[in-house]
Design a protein around this motif. Structure first.
Motif, short mmCIF file in Angstrom:
data_model
loop_
_atom_site.label_atom_id
_atom_site.label_comp_id
_atom_site.label_asym_id
_atom_site.label_seq_id
_atom_site.Cartn_x
_atom_site.Cartn_y
_atom_site.Cartn_z
N LEU A 245 14.49 10.22 -2.74
CA LEU A 245 13.37 8.88 -1.91
C LEU A 245 12.35 7.65 -2.85
O LEU A 245 11.56 7.83 -2.88
CB LEU A 245 12.78 9.37 -0.62
CG LEU A 245 12.17 7.51 0.61
CD1 LEU A 245 13.48 7.11 0.48
CD2 LEU A 245 11.89 8.50 1.67
N ALA A 246 13.47 6.72 -2.96
CA ALA A 246 12.68 5.63 -3.43
C ALA A 246 12.28 4.97 -2.34
O ALA A 246 12.95 4.64 -1.65
CB ALA A 246 13.86 4.63 -4.45
N PHE A 247 11.06 4.91 -2.32
CA PHE A 247 10.13 4.22 -0.72
C PHE A 247 9.97 2.51 -0.71
O PHE A 247 10.37 1.97 -1.96
CB PHE A 247 8.53 4.68 -1.02
CG PHE A 247 8.68 5.85 -0.52
CD1 PHE A 247 9.23 7.07 -1.07
CD2 PHE A 247 7.93 6.37 0.74
CE1 PHE A 247 8.67 8.87 -0.69
CE2 PHE A 247 7.15 7.68 0.76
CZ PHE A 247 8.00 9.07 0.26
N PRO B 101 5.96 1.89 -1.73
CA PRO B 101 5.52 2.81 -2.55
C PRO B 101 3.54 3.32 -2.24
O PRO B 101 3.11 2.44 -2.07
CB PRO B 101 5.59 3.06 -3.92
CG PRO B 101 6.77 2.14 -3.63
CD PRO B 101 6.26 0.91 -2.33
N VAL B 102 3.49 4.15 -1.85
CA VAL B 102 1.76 4.99 -1.56
C VAL B 102 1.10 4.96 -2.76
O VAL B 102 0.96 5.33 -3.96
CB VAL B 102 1.84 6.03 -0.44
CG1 VAL B 102 1.09 6.66 -0.04
CG2 VAL B 102 3.19 6.31 0.40
N GLU B 103 -0.32 4.19 -2.50
CA GLU B 103 -1.02 4.27 -3.18
C GLU B 103 -2.03 6.29 -3.06
O GLU B 103 -2.33 6.04 -2.63
CB GLU B 103 -2.15 3.25 -3.22
CG GLU B 103 -1.61 1.88 -3.46
CD GLU B 103 -2.55 0.52 -3.41
OE1 GLU B 103 -4.05 0.83 -2.89
OE2 GLU B 103 -1.95 -0.87 -3.71
N LEU B 104 -2.33 5.94 -4.11
CA LEU B 104 -2.61 7.23 -4.91
C LEU B 104 -4.49 6.82 -5.47
O LEU B 104 -4.56 7.14 -6.52
CB LEU B 104 -2.72 8.87 -5.22
CG LEU B 104 -1.06 8.87 -4.00
CD1 LEU B 104 0.11 10.50 -5.14
CD2 LEU B 104 -1.27 9.14 -2.92
N VAL C 134 -1.93 6.42 -9.21
CA VAL C 134 -1.01 6.01 -8.51
C VAL C 134 -0.49 4.42 -7.79
O VAL C 134 -1.17 4.85 -6.80
CB VAL C 134 -0.40 6.99 -8.15
CG1 VAL C 134 1.08 7.02 -7.77
CG2 VAL C 134 -0.21 8.52 -9.28
N ASN C 135 0.62 3.97 -8.15
CA ASN C 135 0.72 2.43 -7.32
C ASN C 135 -0.52 1.98 -7.14
O ASN C 135 -0.49 0.85 -6.66
CB ASN C 135 1.31 3.02 -5.81
CG ASN C 135 2.65 3.59 -7.08
OD1 ASN C 135 3.45 2.85 -7.44
ND2 ASN C 135 2.85 4.45 -5.87
N GLU D 109 9.10 3.38 -8.96
CA GLU D 109 9.79 4.38 -8.11
C GLU D 109 10.86 4.58 -8.62
O GLU D 109 11.30 5.94 -9.01
CB GLU D 109 9.49 3.83 -6.78
CG GLU D 109 8.99 3.75 -5.72
CD GLU D 109 8.34 4.50 -5.18
OE1 GLU D 109 7.49 4.87 -5.39
OE2 GLU D 109 9.22 5.50 -4.11
#
Lengths: 498, 248
Positions: free
Chosen positions: B82-84, B87-90, B142-143, B155
């Motif tokens: 799944l390409a969000f 996209p979520v930051e980590l 990440v992001n 993504e």
């Protein structure tokens, strides 16, 4: 007290006749009766063949301790401790260890496997009989002192350090071999009467590490507790003293990422560091003692006093700790920044899962001008865990141009745990600059889902996110520790989500 | 091949998907279009197994395997990506660490050997070049601090690395300027082939000029109300969703 007289007599007979065969071989037969009194302190001192001044030093600590009350200001709860219902000098349990790994608790083995600990070391850690007689291969430093019964390994490292004039031995040995150094520095950073637990330690400490780095010497290797001969178990009342003379540099590692079996519930260690002009001491800890079971039964009480004195100009003391174990952690590694331009650092990760409680932080005393301190604390609470950061930054009137930066971040996993931040700032100097930042966050559901959609399991996802959260601290650890610490964080939080 | 039959799902007791029937044969790219609130994102989350989305009926299989019974990570290992949309930051998690961990998790799931750091870097650099991504994006969290376009490209990079058999792209075009849109579309088109299928979820026809679908489905109020060839997208663009709804 006939029991005491009897044991003292035993000691005398032992010291007169069989002692020459070495302390270790006789240890099984020797223990002090339960309880704590002057006789016990004398007994311990006599057992260790200590000079008169040290006995007096211990007795002063004991009388100070008697007049003190146990501190109860920390945000931790535990039933009262009966200090008279414990052995203060006891031989290791004579209980026969497991014969092979087949007899060891499979849960413990699973953890070892996850940490990637080789079989041989697993045996040693789990106390398998006969293990440790052969050095583990292909992995340095080997994380267990027993391995160093092997004479060759011990000699090679001793020779290497000896060439540089570095002294690294047990504190008992130092008392015998280098009494002038021990006498000069012992208790100068953490005085006998400093606090209840430090006083107790000063009265009854049995062993610990001693390090002296001569002027201008850069210690060629990381010193680890596990290199030390004669340290069969982490002492209940460990005493460590590290002195870095002018212009020297040392990195010291304490602890182990593997969970250690330990029979003692109360641990009250004292660590003293002294850094002279331009000297640097880096002290890293990974603490993973038994935290008790998932219901909160059992587990170690870890009541530690750690303090470093930056006595010299431009000296630096850096504490890095990863605290994942123990039922209760009460610990505030501190820096006294006396020398001008001296630097104190504190990097901490503390995890509490299940019913663990941690009240930890640091104290930075800015005394000299232009002293600098950095505090980075990462607290992670899961399950019913309670995690408190408690810190003090005190800037004296003469600490012109002093600087402090504090960052306290808390991460919550689940809704039954707690995170607390209790920072104290006292500034008596107008030209000083103090900064404090604090955040509290949760592992968000969307972060977990994002990771899982990319193929990570729930636990791997938590591990990854927590490691990201702790990155600033983990990068301060020596390489070999950092990798293991990352795995450890993940394992400590297993079962905390979902 | 992705086969969805009579799929119904709800959030907090509210029914969002009201019986979806859809087939995406292997090798084909299908588009799902629909107005806001029609259930497009819900469909992507239900298929990928997000918590809080409760399947109340119907089935969904990927190459004959029931995916609805699987954990999200098992679906990923089965080839679903799944390409969000967001996209979520980590924070603190290096992009390179995340990408490698993900790739190795998927490879492990497929029974393939894990890549070491060097092998991975070589592969990642190749793929990034194709997406005109600067290499320093590997080093960043990440992001974290990524622009909208960078997040979407990240993504697509993940998709290019993980090589899924079935990709769902959830409004990948939102927030992209025309250059980024082209780069992202090129990334998707490069994946096209007999072993790859995709479900492109979008609000606008614009994306479908670049990723030309084999089939277009219109999702409204939790149901597929119309299906057709790529010309259906243009029809919608010209007449709006209202016209379809009236016709249905």
């Amino acid at each position: 007290m006939p029991a005491v007289t009897e044991t003292i007599e035993t000691v005398q007979s032992v010291t007169e006749s069989t002692y020459k065969w070495g302390f270790e071989t006789d240890i099984e037969m020797e223990f002090a009766p339960k309880g704590l009194n002057e006789d016990i302190v004398r007994f311990i001192s006599a057992k260790k063949n200590e000079p008169e001044w040290l006995l007096e030093w211990r007795l002063r600590a004991f009388s100070a301790w008697k007049a003190m009350v146990e501190p109860r200001w920390a945000a931790v709860k535990y039933p009262p401790i009966d200090y008279q219902d414990a052995h203060y000098y006891a031989a290791p349990k004579t209980k026969v260890g497991p014969k092979s790994l087949d007899e060891v608790d499979p849960e413990l083995l699973k953890t070892y496997a996850k940490l990637g600990i080789p079989l041989r070391e697993q045996e040693i850690l789990a106390g398998v009989e006969g293990a440790g007689s052969v050095p583990a291969e292909g992995r340095m430093p080997v994380a267990v002192d027993a391995v160093f019964d092997s004479v060759s390994v011990a000699t090679s490292y001793k020779e290497r350090l000896g060439k540089e004039g570095i002294i690294f031995c047990s504190i008992s040995e130092a008392v015998q071999e280098h009494p002038e150094l021990v006498r000069k520095y012992l208790g100068t950073v953490v005085p006998q009467g400093d606090n209840f637990f430090a006083a107790l330690n000063s009265a009854v400490f049995t062993d610990g590490s001693f390090v002296y780095i001569p002027k201008g010497v850069r210690c060629p290797m990381e010193l680890s507790t596990y290199f030390r001969i004669n340290a069969k178990s982490t002492g209940q009342f460990e005493r460590t003293l590290i002195i870095a003379d002018a212009g020297s540099h040392v990195s010291y590692l304490e602890g182990c990422t593997a969970p250690m079996r330990d029979e003692n519930q109360l641990h009250a260690a004292v660590v003293e560091l002294v850094a002279m002009d331009d000297a640097t001491i880096k002290y890293s800890t990974v603490q993973n003692w038994y935290p008790g079971d998932a219901e909160g039964k059992g587990g170690i009480y870890n009541f530690v006093t750690k303090r470093g004195a930056c006595r010299g100009a431009r000296s630096k003391i850096s504490w890095t700790q990863v605290e994942t174990g123990s039922a209760i952690t009460w610990k505030y590694p501190s820096c006294i920044l006396q020398g001008e331009d001296s630097v104190g650092e504190f990097y901490s990760v503390a995890i509490t899962n299940n019913y663990q409680q941690a009240d930890t932080g640091t104290k930075m005393f800015h005394i000299g001008p232009r002293t600098k301190s950095t505090i980075v604390s990462k607290g992670i609470s899961a399950g019913h865990g309670q995690n408190t950061y408690r810190g003090l930054v005190r800037i004296g009137a003469k600490a012109k141009g002093a600087r402090n930066f504090t960052q306290c971040d808390s991460l919550l996993i689940g809704d039954l745990c707690g995170a607390h931040t209790v920072p104290y700032i006292e500034n008596r100097c107008v030209s000083a600059k103090v900064e404090h930042e604090a955040t509290t966050s949760r592992i968000a559901e969307d972060q977990l889902f994002y990771c899982r959609q990319r193929g990570l399991t729930q636990e791997e996802a938590v591990g990854l996110i927590v490691n990201g959260f702790c990155r600033e601290v983990l990068k301060e650890l020596p390489m070999e520790f950092a990798v293991e610490a990352q795995k450890l964080l993940q394992i400590s939080l297993e079962g905390s989500v979902g | 091949m992705l086969r969805i039959e009579g799929l119904t799902a709800e959030i907090d007791g509210k029914e969002i998907l009201k019986g979806i029937d859809l087939e995406v044969p292997t090798g084909e790219v299908h588009a799902i279009m629909g107005p806001n609130g029609s259930g497009k994102s819900t469909l992507s989350y239900v298929l990928s197994g997000r918590e809080g989305y409760e399947v109340t009926g119907g089935s969904a299989t990927l190459d004959g395997v029931d995916i609805l019974a699987m954990e999200p990570e098992e679906r990923a290992a089965a080839g679903l990506f799944l390409a969000f949309q967001y996209p979520v930051e980590l924070p603190g998690v290096g992009n390179v660490t995340f990408l490698r961990t993900a790739l190795n998790a998927i490879r492990k799931g497929r029974g393939e050997s894990e890549l070491d750091a060097m092998q991975f870097l070589k592969l990642a650099r190749e793929r990034m070049k194709a997406l005109s991504m600067p290499e320093d994006m590997l080093k960043r969290g990440v992001n974290v601090g990524f622009s909208g376009g960078e997040k979407k490209r990240n993504e697509i990079l993940q998709m290019a690395l993980l090589q899924p058999s079935m990709a769902i792209l959830d409004e990948t075009d939102s927030g992209l300027d025309i250059d980024a849109l082209k780069i992202v579309s090129d990334g998707v088109n490069a994946m096209r082939g007999p072993n790859f299928s995709a479900l492109v979820i979008t609000h606008y026809q614009r994306l479908l000029d670049y990723i030309v679908p084999d089939r277009v489905h219109v999702l409204m109020q939790g149901r597929i109300v119309k299906s057709g060839g790529p010309e259906l997208a243009q029809e919608l663009e010209a007449q709006g969703y209202g016209a379809v709804q009236n016709a249905a």
